[in-house]
Design an enzyme around this catalytic site. Structure first.
Site, mmCIF file in Angstrom:
data_model
loop_
_atom_site.group_PDB
_atom_site.id
_atom_site.type_symbol
_atom_site.label_atom_id
_atom_site.label_comp_id
_atom_site.label_asym_id
_atom_site.label_seq_id
_atom_site.Cartn_x
_atom_site.Cartn_y
_atom_site.Cartn_z
ATOM 1 N N GLU A 31 -32.312 -55.644 -88.787
ATOM 2 C CA GLU A 31 -32.123 -54.410 -89.320
ATOM 3 C C GLU A 31 -30.630 -54.084 -89.113
ATOM 4 O OE1 GLU A 31 -34.708 -51.505 -87.654
ATOM 5 O OE2 GLU A 31 -33.778 -49.852 -88.679
ATOM 6 N N GLU A 71 -38.063 -47.937 -79.294
ATOM 7 C CA GLU A 71 -39.115 -47.305 -80.430
ATOM 8 C C GLU A 71 -39.694 -48.034 -81.128
ATOM 9 O OE1 GLU A 71 -38.396 -46.563 -84.863
ATOM 10 O OE2 GLU A 71 -36.659 -45.896 -83.803
ATOM 11 N N HIS A 72 -39.410 -49.344 -81.596
ATOM 12 C CA HIS A 72 -40.236 -50.325 -82.190
ATOM 13 C C HIS A 72 -41.246 -50.751 -81.317
ATOM 14 C CE1 HIS A 72 -38.001 -51.862 -86.077
ATOM 15 N NE2 HIS A 72 -37.076 -50.481 -85.553
ATOM 16 N N HIS A 90 -33.645 -47.857 -79.533
ATOM 17 C CA HIS A 90 -34.056 -48.447 -80.982
ATOM 18 C C HIS A 90 -35.341 -49.407 -80.685
ATOM 19 C CE1 HIS A 90 -33.009 -49.861 -85.321
ATOM 20 N NE2 HIS A 90 -34.236 -49.573 -85.159
HETATM 21 ZN ZN LIG Z 1 -35.659 -49.563 -86.727
#
Ligand SMILES: [Zn+2]
Length: 1008
Positions: free
Chosen positions: A177, A82-83, A79
């Protein structure tokens, strides 16, 4: 949308066995059921990358690249990768190429997401030049990312020194998040179930990351993970649409792949789970829901059953149907046994069939049940399964399901290609042939056979194989009790990690890194290396949607308007009836949503509620009673859509119209049981809305004081609505009485329209491929162009006078939601800027510049909030800003208040203008689904000519226009101020209270 047809198969290049730019064609299949598209599969000869092209005459072209990214810990590595992947690459070394490209292109979709075992990067666009641009940015990002340490700190996690409190804090975009995600009891429940069901597989870990483990991830680990996983040998590409695959194949082969050697150590498909010897029974605690006491909210409980391997596509499809037959709609056996019976208000999270994992599973369970009832609930579930296997599923329901499946294929969707690509992916990463997934007809034919030959027991045998008591040892029973102290315990755990980090940290070093990061974030960067579509590439005209022809109807004293367009044989119909809300008491307005959502579900004089739902599924695409708020009015929108082929008298279309009239004319206004059950379900579901949509709730509440229209919006869908709805549980009779009252208003609105001057109150947006417009008129007009006359009494049986004013809207309101650890802040003000003006267009440009140059930098990058944006409502002229999952809402509010002053000293560049304009054109030119075409004109009175004028204004807009409107907005701000609101934690509330805010506690003990 379906315009150009590319005859790919005629090109001899693409035949099986041929090699095109290094890619060998493996297979070509035609899929008649999906608009006849051709699926071409290729493999890269040298590197082994896989490529699927779906060739369709659709201009909304899609590209996606996906990597298998299985994980073995909860540190969120895929994750965070991905960012950070999207934070700058070799060819595009800028801080945020992805966010910048959103504004520099005509994309119809851009995103990236981390699933359980893979990471996917898709985009779509209708413009060929834009496709090339985005392809270049996406592939450079995933194959050559810079992954700088500072990006890792910004997106992942970092320690900071907070000068105002003299203490260390943990920050990071993903960290925050996931803190937000982990506040949600349903998510926690589902994650735990997954972990327990699939131990020793990648699915036993949270690919999104647990905020308690994210801080252990290092930058070095991130870089190593990228090198191993984001490699062509581990890549699956999908393209879809009319552009053809050749340019993309060539680009990858010539420009990207030369830098890579084949890698053999890429991950294989996630392993299947080893089957348990005996069932597991587990308990856990989770955050308490806001708005109700712990005893009132009950527990979440579910049992998951291991089913087939995802590679068994046929059985997996059949299990989806079994799940749907068991659980969907008021006519399903599990709904009747568990929900309608009153045992529980709602199903548990994860209930249903999950095919995203290698070993698939079906889950049955309840939310909000009393723990003492669980023994009974388990017995009822077993009994219902035994009965379903013995007696078999109702053939009428199976037929309705086949109808629904076939209809869903015929419906034109706005992003059809993207939906296909994302639907295929969970199967493809598990080594299934993606084309098998597209052959839906093969499957519906099987189902049809199962109905025609009841002895085949296709579906019932699956219940026997997996779900009957004592046949499946691989099950997990999970019980989650709410714990009011859960959030504070979570905070304690985080503080422990913070202390460990802080003890090991050197404060000077932390401050130095922090200052470096801040100064980098504040640097104005040159993004000219990024490709940008030019305004010349945008079509100067809008697509005209408005009605092609209309005719008066004497019966309705109105005009029926037709919009003639290809819809694959489906007719969409809506009829509007305006009601003036200015004199309607608040308490009645708050019931509007319940009226429109409950009325079609009560059943009618000739159909009980469950029969009605089967009848609707067998005939209609959809039937709805909706409402639309404009100015001080609500317009009821009666809608229906169904297939209109065949002759009218035996068509689905006629049956659908009859059903709509039944619902309006003879609803069962005495159905107390159904209303009680719907209220219980609603009360179970509403609290999660607060964490899901905190910023829009904050925005709606802040705006409620601006005008009556805003007040009505708040009362019908804001926190006032939610709080009111939460109180209705014990009073189904009151709710029914209000439904009767609203039905009376609906009927009066119709009478009003009949008496008044002729106006257009009905529209059929339609075009059958099989019948011409004249025939269509003949068929549709008698179906819907008559008045309805209720056969039930419309006089409300309420004796008491309704209080007219029940809610007062405060400025500076802080709502405490008990489970929340983050905040949602909003500020909004009213302006007098009319839709039909250059200033309205300039305001739209202004909010885009504010969002990207000011809020993104200060609230997201520096403040650590997950998101923030400025908005201008062109229809009512309100101007606002909001933040999402924000660690410091008060700070954001003061930034909102300084936004206009910042803009006035900011140098608006030509590039800023181009980007804002492109973003607006994206919205204007986005593909429109048939049922929405012309709706702007019909429902909002905005004509194609007005849209066209707006497009010209956007083109001609210059920086002076933005400064002028900034002055005008600032005038409003100085005169009236900004109304502000925050949703957040008890801790945040203390700070707000010290600054003079009104604090309202949303937990159950407080005054509602
Ligand atoms: Zn995210």
């Amino acid at each position: 949308m379906f315009r150009v047809s590319k005859v790919l198969c005629e090109s001899r290049k693409f035949s099986v066995g041929n090699v095109v730019h290094g890619w060998r064609v493996v297979s070509i299949d035609n899929i008649p059921e999906l608009h006849g598209l051709n699926a071409v599969q290729l493999v890269h000869e040298r590197l082994g990358s896989l490529f699927l092209h779906l060739d369709a005459p659709d201009t909304n072209n899609v590209f996606s690249v996906t990597f298998r990214t299985p994980v073995s810990s909860n540190n969120g590595i895929p994750h965070i990768l991905e960012h950070t992947t999207l934070c700058g690459s070799k060819k595009y070394p800028v801080r945020d190429p992805f966010f910048n490209m959103i504004k520099r292109s005509l994309n119809t979709y851009m995103n990236a997401w981390t699933a359980g075992s893979y990471t996917m990067y898709p985009f779509s666009t209708q413009n060929a030049k834009d496709f090339e641009n985005l392809l270049s940015v996406y592939t450079d990002a995933v194959f050559f990312p810079n992954l700088e340490k500072q990006d890792f700190l910004q997106e992942g996690h970092r320690l900071e020194w907070d000068k105002s409190t003299n203490s260390f804090v943990l920050k990071g975009v993903v960290f925050n998040e996931m803190k937000g995600v982990m506040n949600d009891p349903s998510t926690l429940f589902a994650l735990r179930m997954m972990t327990e069901m699939l131990p020793n597989t990648p699915y036993a870990n949270y690919s999104g990351g647990d905020p308690l483990e994210i801080p252990s991830l290092t930058h070095e680990e991130l870089v190593a993970f990228q090198q191993k996983h984001y490699h062509p040998s581990n890549a699956r590409f999908v393209t879809y649409g009319s552009f053809g695959p050749e340019k993309t194949l060539q680009f990858l082969n010539d420009k990207i792949f030369p830098s890579f050697e084949k890698r053999l150590d890429v991950p294989s498909a996630p392993n299947a789970v080893t089957t348990f010897a005996r069932p597991k029974i587990l308990e856990m605690t989770g955050p308490a829901d806001p708005l109700r006491s712990v005893s009132e909210q009950g527990v979440r409980w579910a049992r998951s059953y291991l089913c087939c391997d995802a590679q068994d596509v046929d059985q997996s499809s059949a299990l989806q149907v079994v799940s749907s037959l068991l659980l969907d709609g008021p006519s399903s056996p599990m709904f009747k046994a568990l929900i309608k019976s009153g045992l529980a208000p709602d199903f548990a999270p994860m209930t249903g069939y999950d095919y995203h994992t290698r070993s698939t599973m079906l889950t049955l369970g309840v939310s909000g049940a009393q723990e003492s009832e669980l023994g009974m609930i388990k017995g009822v579930i077993d009994h219902t399964l035994i009965e379903s296997a013995d007696k078999g599923f109702d053939p009428q329901r199976v037929r309705a399901l086949i109808h629904k499946l076939q209809l869903s294929l015929r419906k034109t969707q706005a992003n059809f290609g993207l939906n296909l690509a994302s639907r295929i992916m969970p199967f493809w990463v598990h080594d299934c042939n993606p084309v098998d997934l597209l052959r839906v007809n093969r499957f519906t034919e099987q189902l049809q056979k199962a109905v025609d030959h009841p002895r085949s027991r296709l579906l019932e045998s699956l219940v026997e194989q997996y779900l009957l008591p004592n046949v499946n040892p691989h099950t997990v029973e999970l019980l989650m009790r709410p714990d009011e102290t859960f959030a504070s315990k979570q905070t304690e755990k985080e503080e422990r990690i913070l202390r460990e980090k802080a003890t090991a940290a050197d404060r000077n070093e932390v401050v130095r890194v922090q200052e470096e990061l801040e100064s980098r974030q504040q640097q104005k960067q040159d993004i000219s290396c990024l490709p940008c579509i030019s305004l010349e590439d945008v079509s100067p005209t809008v697509e005209f949607h408005t009605m092609q022809f209309s005719f008066p109807t004497r019966q309705l004293n109105s005009t029926v308007v037709f919009n003639d367009q290809p819809t694959n044989g489906i007719v969409y119909f809506s009829r509007i009836l305006p009601v003036d809300l200015r004199c309607v008491p608040q308490s009645k307005i708050m019931m509007l949503n319940l009226f429109v959502s409950f009325l079609p579900r009560l059943g009618t004089q000739s159909f009980a509620e469950d029969e009605l739902s089967v009848a609707l599924d067998s005939a209609a695409d959809s039937v709805s009673v909706g409402s639309l708020i404009t100015n001080d009015e609500t317009a009821f929108v009666l809608g229906a859509s169904a297939l209109a082929d065949g002759s009218f008298f035996d068509s689905k279309w006629r049956k659908t119209s009859e059903l709509l009239y039944e619902i309006l004319e003879s609803p069962r206004l005495d159905n107390v049981d159904r209303v009680s059950q719907m209220l219980r379900t609603m009360m179970q579901q509403l609290p999660s809305e607060i964490s899901d949509s905190g910023s829009s709730l904050a925005m709606r509440y802040a705006a409620a004081g601006l005008s009556q229209e805003h007040e009505i919006m708040e009362l019908t869908s804001g926190i006032s609505y939610i709080r009111n709805a939460m109180r209705l549980g014990d009073d189904p009779t009151y709710v029914l009485s209000m439904i009767r009252d609203w039905l009376g208003s609906l009927y009066n609105a119709q009478m009003e329209a009949l008496r008044g001057p002729a106006n257009s109150i009905a529209v059929g947006t339609a075009r059958s491929l099989y019948i011409g417009p004249t025939e269509l008129l003949k068929q549709c007009a008698p179906a819907f162009s008559r008045p309805f006359s209720p056969s039930v009494s419309l006089r409300p049986d309420l004796n008491q006078e309704l209080p007219s004013q029940v809610v007062e809207f405060k400025n500076h309101a802080y709502f405490v939601t008990p489970a929340s650890q983050v905040e949602y802040a909003a500020g909004v003000m009213k302006t007098d800027i009319a839709y039909e003006s250059l200033d309205s267009v300039a305001s739209q440009v202004l909010v885009r510049i504010l969002s990207s140059q000011y809020l993104h930098r200060l609230v997201r990058e520096q403040g650590g909030a997950y998101g923030s944006s400025a908005s201008f409502n062109v229809l009512n002229g309100s101007f606002g800003m909001s933040s999402f999952r924000d660690p410091n809402g008060l700070r954001s509010i003061s930034l909102f208040q300084g936004g206009l002053a910042w803009l006035k000293q900011y140098n608006v560049t030509e590039q800023d203008l181009t980007e804002a304009k492109l973003e607006m054109f994206q919205g204007m030119d986005a593909p429109t689904v048939p049922q929405s075409r012309g709706s702007l004109a019909f429902l909002r009175g905005i004509s194609d000519e007005q849209r066209q004028r707006r497009k010209q204004w956007i083109r001609s807009l210059v920086a002076e226009d933005v400064y002028r409107v900034a002055d005008r907005l600032e005038g409003h701000l100085k005169k009236h101020g900004m109304r502000v609101c925050i949703f957040g934690s008890a801790e945040g509330a203390k700070k707000a209270e010290r600054e003079g805010w009104t604090v309202e506690d949303l937990s159950m003990n407080s005054e509602v």
